[in-house]
Scaffold this motif. Structure first.
Motif, mmCIF file in Angstrom:
data_model
loop_
_atom_site.group_PDB
_atom_site.id
_atom_site.type_symbol
_atom_site.label_atom_id
_atom_site.label_comp_id
_atom_site.label_asym_id
_atom_site.label_seq_id
_atom_site.Cartn_x
_atom_site.Cartn_y
_atom_site.Cartn_z
ATOM 1 N N ARG A 56 0.424 -64.609 -18.907
ATOM 2 C CA ARG A 56 1.842 -63.782 -19.555
ATOM 3 C C ARG A 56 1.103 -62.627 -20.250
ATOM 4 O O ARG A 56 1.815 -61.451 -20.084
ATOM 5 N N ALA A 57 -0.081 -62.712 -20.809
ATOM 6 C CA ALA A 57 -0.530 -61.443 -21.607
ATOM 7 C C ALA A 57 -1.295 -60.370 -20.403
ATOM 8 O O ALA A 57 -1.185 -59.375 -20.860
ATOM 9 N N ALA A 58 -1.465 -60.926 -19.440
ATOM 10 C CA ALA A 58 -1.697 -59.882 -18.509
ATOM 11 C C ALA A 58 -0.660 -59.371 -17.600
ATOM 12 O O ALA A 58 -0.721 -58.760 -16.638
ATOM 13 N N GLY A 59 0.419 -59.824 -17.904
ATOM 14 C CA GLY A 59 1.775 -59.463 -17.156
ATOM 15 C C GLY A 59 2.168 -60.206 -15.956
ATOM 16 O O GLY A 59 3.205 -59.911 -15.222
ATOM 17 N N VAL A 60 1.626 -61.369 -15.905
ATOM 18 C CA VAL A 60 1.949 -62.282 -14.586
ATOM 19 C C VAL A 60 3.156 -63.169 -15.069
ATOM 20 O O VAL A 60 3.039 -63.836 -16.172
ATOM 21 N N GLU A 61 4.247 -63.129 -14.436
ATOM 22 C CA GLU A 61 5.511 -63.726 -14.738
ATOM 23 C C GLU A 61 5.683 -64.965 -13.779
ATOM 24 O O GLU A 61 6.228 -65.941 -14.239
ATOM 25 N N LEU A 96 -7.168 -57.019 -11.774
ATOM 26 C CA LEU A 96 -6.486 -57.236 -10.231
ATOM 27 C C LEU A 96 -5.576 -56.011 -9.958
ATOM 28 O O LEU A 96 -5.030 -55.382 -10.886
ATOM 29 N N PRO A 97 -5.464 -55.585 -8.867
ATOM 30 C CA PRO A 97 -4.273 -54.486 -8.572
ATOM 31 C C PRO A 97 -2.878 -55.022 -9.020
ATOM 32 O O PRO A 97 -2.554 -56.125 -8.576
ATOM 33 N N PRO A 98 -2.236 -54.159 -9.474
ATOM 34 C CA PRO A 98 -0.857 -54.720 -10.170
ATOM 35 C C PRO A 98 0.246 -55.050 -8.860
ATOM 36 O O PRO A 98 0.385 -53.917 -8.342
ATOM 37 N N THR A 99 0.669 -56.039 -8.635
ATOM 38 C CA THR A 99 1.719 -56.376 -7.644
ATOM 39 C C THR A 99 2.861 -57.324 -8.312
ATOM 40 O O THR A 99 2.528 -58.036 -9.346
ATOM 41 N N GLU A 100 4.067 -57.241 -7.753
ATOM 42 C CA GLU A 100 4.846 -57.966 -8.380
ATOM 43 C C GLU A 100 4.695 -59.592 -7.914
ATOM 44 O O GLU A 100 5.227 -60.660 -8.191
ATOM 45 N N ASP A 101 3.918 -59.703 -6.680
ATOM 46 C CA ASP A 101 3.742 -61.040 -6.085
ATOM 47 C C ASP A 101 2.686 -61.687 -6.553
ATOM 48 O O ASP A 101 2.319 -62.793 -6.254
ATOM 49 N N THR A 102 2.082 -61.296 -7.710
ATOM 50 C CA THR A 102 0.781 -62.126 -8.162
ATOM 51 C C THR A 102 1.254 -63.390 -8.810
ATOM 52 O O THR A 102 2.270 -63.321 -9.902
ATOM 53 N N LYS A 103 0.719 -64.307 -8.284
ATOM 54 C CA LYS A 103 1.223 -65.886 -8.916
ATOM 55 C C LYS A 103 -0.119 -66.385 -9.336
ATOM 56 O O LYS A 103 -1.268 -66.236 -8.973
ATOM 57 N N VAL A 104 0.031 -67.234 -10.410
ATOM 58 C CA VAL A 104 -0.997 -68.117 -11.049
ATOM 59 C C VAL A 104 -0.586 -69.721 -10.726
ATOM 60 O O VAL A 104 0.392 -70.058 -11.152
ATOM 61 N N LEU A 105 -1.483 -70.258 -10.272
ATOM 62 C CA LEU A 105 -1.157 -71.824 -10.118
ATOM 63 C C LEU A 105 -1.889 -72.658 -10.704
ATOM 64 O O LEU A 105 -3.137 -72.467 -10.688
ATOM 65 N N ILE A 106 -1.491 -73.339 -11.620
ATOM 66 C CA ILE A 106 -2.330 -74.208 -12.518
ATOM 67 C C ILE A 106 -2.388 -75.564 -12.002
ATOM 68 O O ILE A 106 -1.428 -76.167 -11.913
ATOM 69 N N GLY A 107 -3.536 -76.002 -11.923
ATOM 70 C CA GLY A 107 -3.897 -77.334 -11.401
ATOM 71 C C GLY A 107 -4.555 -78.148 -12.426
ATOM 72 O O GLY A 107 -5.608 -77.841 -12.773
ATOM 73 N N GLY A 108 -3.692 -78.877 -13.121
ATOM 74 C CA GLY A 108 -4.131 -79.726 -14.578
ATOM 75 C C GLY A 108 -4.282 -81.088 -14.019
ATOM 76 O O GLY A 108 -3.381 -81.874 -13.278
ATOM 77 N N ASP A 109 -5.537 -81.512 -14.742
ATOM 78 C CA ASP A 109 -5.396 -83.178 -14.523
ATOM 79 C C ASP A 109 -4.614 -83.779 -15.286
ATOM 80 O O ASP A 109 -4.166 -83.324 -16.386
ATOM 81 N N GLU A 110 -4.008 -84.840 -14.714
ATOM 82 C CA GLU A 110 -2.807 -85.681 -15.511
ATOM 83 C C GLU A 110 -3.313 -86.087 -16.849
ATOM 84 O O GLU A 110 -2.513 -86.574 -17.694
ATOM 85 N N ASP A 111 -4.520 -86.471 -17.256
ATOM 86 C CA ASP A 111 -5.213 -86.672 -18.418
ATOM 87 C C ASP A 111 -5.636 -85.329 -19.345
ATOM 88 O O ASP A 111 -6.172 -85.753 -20.421
ATOM 89 N N SER A 112 -5.179 -84.300 -18.934
ATOM 90 C CA SER A 112 -5.644 -82.940 -19.709
ATOM 91 C C SER A 112 -4.616 -82.992 -20.788
ATOM 92 O O SER A 112 -3.391 -83.303 -20.633
ATOM 93 N N ASP A 113 -4.953 -82.380 -21.957
ATOM 94 C CA ASP A 113 -4.136 -82.209 -23.061
ATOM 95 C C ASP A 113 -3.206 -80.915 -22.545
ATOM 96 O O ASP A 113 -3.700 -79.960 -21.869
ATOM 97 N N LEU A 114 -2.277 -80.969 -23.069
ATOM 98 C CA LEU A 114 -0.982 -79.741 -22.940
ATOM 99 C C LEU A 114 -1.563 -78.489 -23.522
ATOM 100 O O LEU A 114 -1.113 -77.253 -22.989
ATOM 101 N N LYS A 115 -2.273 -78.370 -24.749
ATOM 102 C CA LYS A 115 -2.632 -77.336 -25.305
ATOM 103 C C LYS A 115 -3.489 -76.433 -24.251
ATOM 104 O O LYS A 115 -3.342 -74.934 -24.521
ATOM 105 N N HIS A 116 -4.283 -76.838 -23.257
ATOM 106 C CA HIS A 116 -4.966 -76.151 -22.648
ATOM 107 C C HIS A 116 -4.300 -75.601 -21.468
ATOM 108 O O HIS A 116 -4.362 -74.288 -21.365
ATOM 109 N N SER A 117 -3.134 -76.033 -20.938
ATOM 110 C CA SER A 117 -2.195 -75.434 -19.932
ATOM 111 C C SER A 117 -1.435 -74.439 -20.671
ATOM 112 O O SER A 117 -1.325 -73.389 -20.002
#
Length: 140
Positions: free
Chosen positions: A124-129, A95-116
């Protein structure tokens, strides 16, 4: 001005006219019909999740975030396409690098924390804070 089909005379029975108002009405009807059909063809590419509730959730209506979903089986999807954490990092780096890039994780309440955590690490490895979790507002 009416069009005369035959020459001579002022006989109004031979005058041919094109009425514009009914044509405009038909065109507006067709326009509205096509708009309604095109709106009904819009599909939302999201995975159905049971979101956990939070009393302190705040709606963020600025730049649309990148939605990632984790279902109860730990399957990670991006726009209804199954991805791995390494693919998430590759796509975010593409993706084009911008400071406004946001990632929103929608996790099922029954999913494991390790996947999140894997999704957070991939972002974070891609530089998204700006990484956050999607919740639904709990009514008091």
């Amino acid at each position: 001005m009416p069009v005369k089909l035959q020459g001579g005379g002022d006989d109004h029975e031979d005058d041919a006219r094109i009425e514009v108002v009914p044509l405009i009405d038909i065109m507006f009807f067709l326009l509205a019909s096509f708009m309604m059909v095109s709106l009904s063809m819009t599909q939302i590419h999201r995975v159905n999740l049971k979101l956990p509730s939070s009393t302190s959730s705040v709606a963020d209506n600025k730049t649309p975030p990148i939605h990632l979903a984790i279902d109860s089986h730990g399957v990670i999807t991006w726009d209804a396409e199954i991805v791995t954490p390494s693919e998430i990092t590759q796509r975010l780096l593409a993706l084009p690098p911008t400071e406004d890039t946001k990632v929103l994780i929608g996790g099922d309440e029954d999913s494991d924390l390790k996947h999140s955590i894997a999704v957070i690490d991939a972002a974070r490895a891609a530089g998204v804070e700006k990484v956050s979790f999607e919740t639904k507002h709990k009514e008091p």
